[in-house]
Design an enzyme around this catalytic site. Structure first.
Site, PDB file in Angstrom:
ATOM      1  CB  THR A   7      -0.061  -3.810   6.198  1.00 34.49           C
ATOM      2  OG1 THR A   7      -1.272  -3.710   5.433  1.00 34.49           O
ATOM      3  CG2 THR A   7       0.638  -2.466   6.255  1.00 34.49           C
ATOM      4  CB  THR A  20      -0.935  -0.005   1.223  1.00 41.53           C
ATOM      5  OG1 THR A  20      -1.835  -1.110   1.115  1.00 41.53           O
ATOM      6  CG2 THR A  20      -1.738   1.279   1.323  1.00 41.53           C
TER       7      THR A  20
END
Length: 331
Positions: free
Chosen positions: A97, A15
């Site tokens: 993540t 991300t």
């Protein structure tokens, strides 16, 4: 003027450098398959030059859920070579993540270095409103360049919070404070003024538990999660698929259903290493007399996916349940 610390930066994707379809695309941005150009994240963060001399090291970028064992092997090898070169004071790895905690744990088991290795990610894409990637990266570089982080092994930095690789887990799907260390807490924080405050230290092994070369040879190890009414079908399927080990994420303090337990005992009798873990977010699993008699090992205070990694490395050296239990207890 004092010389700035030198920090190597490997960008593996995630991300932190992803681009959404708009500034409000904070949920489905991975489907755009767009990323910042190489080097753009660092170029947009001139403040890094006040913290460290950041040297970018090329690496393939992708969503962390797309990583393979081959990617892990290359990453660990690259990080170890950088650490051993004597050129850098710290190393930062940007990472998605979703599986950041798995990569961090793997690196903590296989790397040998005293310089800080810091994994960092973001919960919002680079062009999203409230993007947290830039501040996370700056804080990660601060941490990697710091003296308090030396000798602490592999660390995770997100939302100003510092975690040990062994302790950390992702605990929320969208929140920027998405990481936690259940039952243990973080090691400390990188404060708003850049001060590093580590209020807890954790034990690290001077010699890594496994060799980097073991990563490329990791065999199939499956995780089976228990639930009310679960039978032994998935366990038998894992055995049929060639699993060298199985992690049972049992209920409570490590309790699979009776049908699962029978299938696990059968697998253990057939030479498959069976590790009893728990689906609960924190707490240890105690090795009961019945588990030991059946040849099962337990994952003490270890998440099922951590146990999977440890077993995939350990079974390359032994399948003896007592020897593997000693190894797991020492991690």
């Amino acid at each position: 003027m004092s010389k700035l610390p030198r920090v190597a930066l490997l960008s593996t994707g995630g991300t932190i450098d992803a681009l959404g379809a708009s500034r409000l695309d904070l949920a489905w941005y991975t489907e755009t398959k767009n990323r910042l150009p190489d080097g753009a994240l660092v170029a947009a963060l001139p403040e890094l030059k006040t913290v460290a001399d950041v040297i970018q090291v090329p690496f393939a970028r992708m969503p962390s859920y797309a990583l393979s064992t081959e990617d892990w092997s290359l990453l660990a090898t690259t990080v170890q070579q950088l650490a051993a070169s004597g050129t850098f004071d710290g190393i930062v790895v940007t990472h998605g993540t979703n599986t950041l905690e798995e990569t961090a744990f793997l690196l903590s088991l296989t790397l040998s270095t005293t310089i800080p290795i810091v994994l960092v990610g973001a919960m919002r894409p680079a062009n999203g409103l409230g993007s947290d990637g830039m501040i996370n990266l700056l804080q990660a570089v601060r941490l990697a360049a710091s003296k308090p982080a030396r000798g602490q092994g592999v660390l995770v930095l997100i939302n100003d919070t510092v975690f040990a690789a062994r302790d950390v887990t992702k605990s929320a799907t969208f929140r920027v404070n998405a990481f936690a260390a259940p039952g243990l807490g973080p090691l400390g924080h990188v404060d708003a003024d850049g001060e590093i405050r580590l209020t807890r230290r954790h034990a690290t092994n001077a010699v890594p538990a496994f060799a980097i070369e073991d990563i490329a040879r990791m065999p199939r190890v499956d995780v089976v999660v228990s639930y009310v009414g679960a039978d032994g079908v998935l366990i038998k399927a894992a055995v049929a698929a060639g699993a060298r080990a199985i992690v049972s994420a049992g209920t409570g303090a490590g309790r699979p259903t009776p049908a699962e337990s029978a299938a696990l005992n059968e697998a253990a009798a057939g030479g498959v290493v069976v590790c009893q873990g728990t689906r609960v977010a924190s707490g240890r699993v105690s090795r009961s007399p019945a588990m030991k008699a059946a040849g099962r090992v337990v994952a003490p205070a270890m998440a099922p996916w951590q146990a999977r990694i440890a077993l995939a490395l350990a079974v390359q050296h032994t399948t003896d349940s007592e020897a593997i239990q000693i190894t797991l207890d020492a991690l």
